[in-house]
Design a protein around this motif. Sequence first.
Motif, mmCIF file in Angstrom:
data_model
loop_
_atom_site.group_PDB
_atom_site.id
_atom_site.type_symbol
_atom_site.label_atom_id
_atom_site.label_comp_id
_atom_site.label_asym_id
_atom_site.label_seq_id
_atom_site.Cartn_x
_atom_site.Cartn_y
_atom_site.Cartn_z
ATOM 1 N N ILE A 12 0.851 -1.203 0.000
ATOM 2 C CA ILE A 12 0.000 0.000 0.000
ATOM 3 C C ILE A 12 0.886 1.252 0.000
ATOM 4 O O ILE A 12 0.655 2.204 -0.740
ATOM 5 C CB ILE A 12 -0.965 -0.001 1.218
ATOM 6 C CG1 ILE A 12 -2.022 -1.104 1.048
ATOM 7 C CG2 ILE A 12 -1.622 1.357 1.412
ATOM 8 C CD1 ILE A 12 -2.947 -1.309 2.242
ATOM 9 N N LYS A 13 1.935 1.216 0.807
ATOM 10 C CA LYS A 13 2.846 2.378 0.856
ATOM 11 C C LYS A 13 3.485 2.601 -0.518
ATOM 12 O O LYS A 13 3.570 3.741 -1.005
ATOM 13 C CB LYS A 13 3.938 2.150 1.909
ATOM 14 C CG LYS A 13 4.940 3.292 1.971
ATOM 15 C CD LYS A 13 5.908 3.122 3.142
ATOM 16 C CE LYS A 13 6.863 4.286 3.253
ATOM 17 N NZ LYS A 13 7.965 4.256 2.305
ATOM 18 N N ALA A 14 3.888 1.504 -1.162
ATOM 19 C CA ALA A 14 4.519 1.625 -2.488
ATOM 20 C C ALA A 14 3.521 2.174 -3.504
ATOM 21 O O ALA A 14 3.890 2.910 -4.423
ATOM 22 C CB ALA A 14 5.043 0.257 -2.923
ATOM 23 N N ARG A 15 2.249 1.838 -3.313
ATOM 24 C CA ARG A 15 1.226 2.279 -4.262
ATOM 25 C C ARG A 15 0.849 3.753 -4.082
ATOM 26 O O ARG A 15 0.449 4.417 -5.030
ATOM 27 C CB ARG A 15 -0.019 1.392 -4.063
ATOM 28 C CG ARG A 15 -0.899 1.353 -5.268
ATOM 29 C CD ARG A 15 -2.124 0.486 -5.084
ATOM 30 N NE ARG A 15 -3.209 1.104 -5.817
ATOM 31 C CZ ARG A 15 -4.493 0.918 -5.606
ATOM 32 N NH1 ARG A 15 -4.875 0.090 -4.644
ATOM 33 N NH2 ARG A 15 -5.398 1.513 -6.327
ATOM 34 N N ALA A 34 -9.616 5.856 -2.254
ATOM 35 C CA ALA A 34 -10.685 6.851 -2.403
ATOM 36 C C ALA A 34 -10.281 8.183 -1.776
ATOM 37 O O ALA A 34 -10.552 9.257 -2.319
ATOM 38 C CB ALA A 34 -11.969 6.326 -1.754
ATOM 39 N N THR A 35 -9.601 8.117 -0.626
ATOM 40 C CA THR A 35 -9.204 9.346 0.069
ATOM 41 C C THR A 35 -8.084 10.065 -0.694
ATOM 42 O O THR A 35 -8.028 11.295 -0.728
ATOM 43 C CB THR A 35 -8.740 9.020 1.514
ATOM 44 O OG1 THR A 35 -9.760 8.234 2.139
ATOM 45 C CG2 THR A 35 -8.513 10.266 2.333
ATOM 46 N N ALA A 36 -7.193 9.269 -1.278
ATOM 47 C CA ALA A 36 -6.060 9.879 -2.012
ATOM 48 C C ALA A 36 -6.502 10.495 -3.333
ATOM 49 O O ALA A 36 -5.842 11.376 -3.884
ATOM 50 C CB ALA A 36 -5.000 8.810 -2.269
ATOM 51 N N ALA A 37 -7.665 10.037 -3.839
ATOM 52 C CA ALA A 37 -8.090 10.473 -5.198
ATOM 53 C C ALA A 37 -8.447 11.963 -5.233
ATOM 54 O O ALA A 37 -8.926 12.525 -4.269
ATOM 55 C CB ALA A 37 -9.309 9.663 -5.619
#
Length: 418
Positions: free
Chosen positions: A337-340, A415-418
Amino acid sequence: MDIDLFEKYESNVRGYIRSFPTIFTRAKNATVWDHHGKSYIDFFGGAGSLNYGHNDPAVQEAMIDYIQRDGMLNALDKATDAKYHFIKKFQETILLPRGLDYKIQFVGPTGTNAVETALKLARKVKQRSKIVAFTNAYHGHTLGALAVTGNEFYHDDYYGVPLNVTKMPFDQYFDEDDQMDSIDMMRRYYEDGSSGYEVPAGIIVETIQGEGGINVSSIEWLKKLEKMCRDLDILLIIDDIQVGNGRTGNFFSFERAGITPDIITISKSIGTGLPMAIVLMRPEIDQWSPGEHTGTFRGNSLAFIAGATALKRWDNDEFAKEIRRKGEWVEKRFRAIKARFPDHISDVRGLGMIWGIESSIEGFCNEVSREAFEHGLLAETAGATDQVIKFLAPLTISQAELDKGLDILEAAIEATAA
Ligand code: PMP
């Protein structure tokens, strides 16, 4: 059921209803259901009090049996068969195989009671009043425990917090290229009379700060801390309330460092979520006089019955292996997840089955928690500014529940990062 009742007669400020606005009606292992029948995966885990999951069938059965045979429910500190079996099981399964020689003091009902008992005992035994705690520590909210809790959000000058406490830097407080770490610093202060720093009666520490943001101390730092305590005649108090009970893959969190604390505080999952708090102390520091430190609720028989039943999981190595295996799985997923999301996630850290995902973006983790709740996952934040999402699922979580929860969490971050 009408959720507004809580706001009207209790408060949405004080309760968790502000983070998880629904009414829960049922729970099994790592899944809970609300009054609409909606299910949630539980990564919150009762803040470490549900390591053995919700409603473990063996625990349920033992409690029902005790109630049906009219076992004494509230016994205060009287000797009951429920307490007898708990002490025996704890000795035989946890202490003796680890070569640990401690006496047990039942305090309670909450972890905070164990912390305050430990602080009082250290001061009594050493006849010194100073206690040392660490930056970002969390040990509870009542006045004595608050004195050793770090987060300034919880403090107010007008509380008049009573203890004589110094907060010292936790591990990794200084940069890597600094000449000394916080233990070197403390030792210098205490050995140098001109510093004005009195040697404390005790030092209280979490080996992994849970509420403080999943800050994992190193083995080397813990060993140095223990050595300094021995050299300077300070009692080492390990607060294992959140990260004990198997959370890190060993029953006690300090086992990985091979250190032996003088006093240990345990609560949360020791009663499988029913109120129980204990202080373990080396026999020679059990210096209480009769009746000197008491309280009404130190003998919750159902917690003894439930706790003794849950401890059977430690009869062999399988449970510890399972914790480590699942922990590695969580770590793998969290690192992916961190890498993504490199622009949103600044760090991933933890050990065993306690993990945190940190974001340096203000409000990001609270938003992820809200989004996750909407989609059926309970995940709390930690850290002084809620900068970490915390993974504290029951250790008994099934692989299917784990995967489902991790998928919801990743989607919430997306969703939050979008
Ligand atoms: N110490 C630690 C390390 C904790 O995590 C907590 C609770 N989060 C406490 C003490 C206080 O325990 P309680 O809330 O049961 O009083």
